[in-house]
Design a protein around this motif. Sequence first.
Motif, mmCIF file in Angstrom:
data_model
loop_
_atom_site.group_PDB
_atom_site.id
_atom_site.type_symbol
_atom_site.label_atom_id
_atom_site.label_comp_id
_atom_site.label_asym_id
_atom_site.label_seq_id
_atom_site.Cartn_x
_atom_site.Cartn_y
_atom_site.Cartn_z
ATOM 1 N N ARG A 1 1.983 2.555 9.694
ATOM 2 C CA ARG A 1 2.623 1.129 9.865
ATOM 3 C C ARG A 1 1.507 0.418 9.650
ATOM 4 N N VAL A 2 1.598 -0.875 9.076
ATOM 5 C CA VAL A 2 0.400 -1.821 9.099
ATOM 6 C C VAL A 2 1.286 -3.091 9.114
ATOM 7 N N GLN A 3 0.164 -4.338 9.292
ATOM 8 C CA GLN A 3 0.994 -5.694 9.489
ATOM 9 C C GLN A 3 1.199 -6.074 8.259
ATOM 10 N N ASP A 4 0.087 -6.136 7.272
ATOM 11 C CA ASP A 4 -0.145 -7.094 6.327
ATOM 12 C C ASP A 4 -0.547 -6.339 4.985
ATOM 13 N N VAL A 5 -0.885 -6.973 4.116
ATOM 14 C CA VAL A 5 -1.578 -6.748 2.775
ATOM 15 C C VAL A 5 -3.028 -6.200 2.963
ATOM 16 N N ARG A 6 -3.774 -7.012 3.999
ATOM 17 C CA ARG A 6 -5.057 -6.801 4.224
ATOM 18 C C ARG A 6 -5.273 -5.522 4.876
ATOM 19 N N GLU A 7 -4.411 -4.977 5.817
ATOM 20 C CA GLU A 7 -4.220 -3.748 6.578
ATOM 21 C C GLU A 7 -3.906 -2.705 5.443
ATOM 22 N N SER A 8 -2.971 -2.841 4.682
ATOM 23 C CA SER A 8 -2.777 -2.068 3.769
ATOM 24 C C SER A 8 -4.127 -1.570 2.721
#
Length: 618
Positions: free
Chosen positions: A469-476
């Motif tokens: 699980r990640v929060q947004d594109v940057r964390e992806s």
Amino acid sequence: MPASEPVQLGRKRALPSCPNPLFLKWLTELRDEAKEKGLKIQYTYQKAINSLNKYPLPLQNAKEAKILQNFGDGICKILDEKLQRYYRENGPEASIHCLAKRAPPPGRLDNNSLAPSKKKNAAEDPAKDKGGGGGGGRKKKREYVPQKRSGGYAVLCTLYRQSQIPGSKGYMFKMELQTEAQLLCDKSFTVPELGSKYTAWSSVSTLIQKNLVTKTHNPARYSLTEEGLALAERLESAEQGTKAPEGDREEEEGEKEEGENPGVVDLTCSDEDDDEKEEERIHPAEKLSCAAQTGSEVDERSSAGKTQDSHTATRKQNGGCLLPGTYDIILCVDFIETTGGSHHRKQELVKELQRNRVNFDIRKLNVGDFLWVAREKVAPVPGQLRAPVGRELVLDYVIERKRMDDLCGSIIDGRFREQKFRLKRCGLRKPVYLVEECGTAASHLSLPETTLQQAIVNTQVVDGFFVKRVQDVRESAAYLTVMTRYLTKLYQNCTLTCRSRELEGDLVDEEERGIRSCSLISFAEFNHGAIKNKCQTVREVFARQLMQISGLSGDKAAAILEQYSTPHSLLTAYERCASEAEKEKLLSSIRYGKLKRNLGPALSRTVYQLYCTQGALS
């Protein structure tokens, strides 16, 4: 045949000339004119010429030609206009089924098309004309042997070497065949040379035409015929230093003489064969003169050949493996993840990967959004524009990326279950679900957030996927960066070997013995095997049908398929049941999943009603 009847010996009857030489002449002119202008319609005209050459009956007008292949309204209209003009110039009674004697019909070899010197020799020596003594008569056709380091040579040798590998699947896909054969060829298999539209791959049509290679299935699978295997074995033995195969030199010179005759136009060959045949018809003396004029180019090419030969020898010495230090770990990004939809958000992913200095490549992936390949390091060859393409093996990690809104839509339209099913059978052992949380946006979705969270938990617990699980594109992008560096370190001391998907059932589960498996699938085979709309077996279609039932997951469908692989086998089992109640409970005791739970009476009854209810379901 009775013994009393004498055996009739003699020459074979010559092939009749084309019964429609006028149409053939016009089509040839149209093709040559289009070829000079570089128009693609030249190939359409060539196909029409080939069809007309095979047709044995005379045509009275162009409309009758519509029964032939590759004769559309456009070509027939052009021929009709030319025919009307011909009648106006020569009269309505003019014959259209013969040409003037001074020129043979185009596209056919005729006895009258022999060079004057040959006709003179035939008249002086009747024995030769009758095929009698003195070694006269028609010469034996020279055996086709591709030149060393040509496209045909590389394809034959590559297919032969692949067939000699223990446990070989017996065929190769186009992409992996091009990649492997490139090391044995001086020309590129994908990029045409300057001033030409042909690549080394063009010679494959010649190999198929000469019954050396067969092409089957979709996607195409290429394999050697018995004749091709024999020729490839000779080529391979010549590569090892034994006697090289040679064609009939006298016949080659004879073909050259015929090729120099300006009165003969050979239209029986395909356009893809032109380059190779022109190269074969060069006289040895002309080859020497060319070598004298361009000595430096020949030296560069020979040095390039030596470089590739040494590289090929090194690869063969390694047994086709990728040794530590001979490959790079590359992140592959599906092009859908960089185009369409929210363009700004998708470009942000690419910018983040570039900022993190991740070595990535954007390409079409038929399953998953991200994966990693071990790409062979190949040094550029002097004298060539592009470096040879290295082999690519797919690491056992594939990532499916989902935003909450995309997850919601995929659950509603059924893509969610289908994607998980395809990921499980794609051949990679470590599927990962990368879930991007939407935050407050989840409250505006058409499904409750609790339902989406439950679907994520089921993906991890029931289906066995690793969920990140990640929060947004940057964390992806950060996760992909960390995974790329982790895999680079994990595989840095590994010797990688190529395995086939068809042999997966025969592989020993090395992970259970504490050994990390380094046998990987080639990228070409992986991507071809993951095509969504490819031809499917009855078993695959049956599995898809079962998974449309609410509550019937991929594990449950697989368990049913182990007992009943087709709808016919399931219906036969229903017919053998003595009562209605027994039919409803037929599948209830089937065990599925790691916990080996029973399928249960409710699902068993639903499947029975679906396949055995007469009329519409309520």
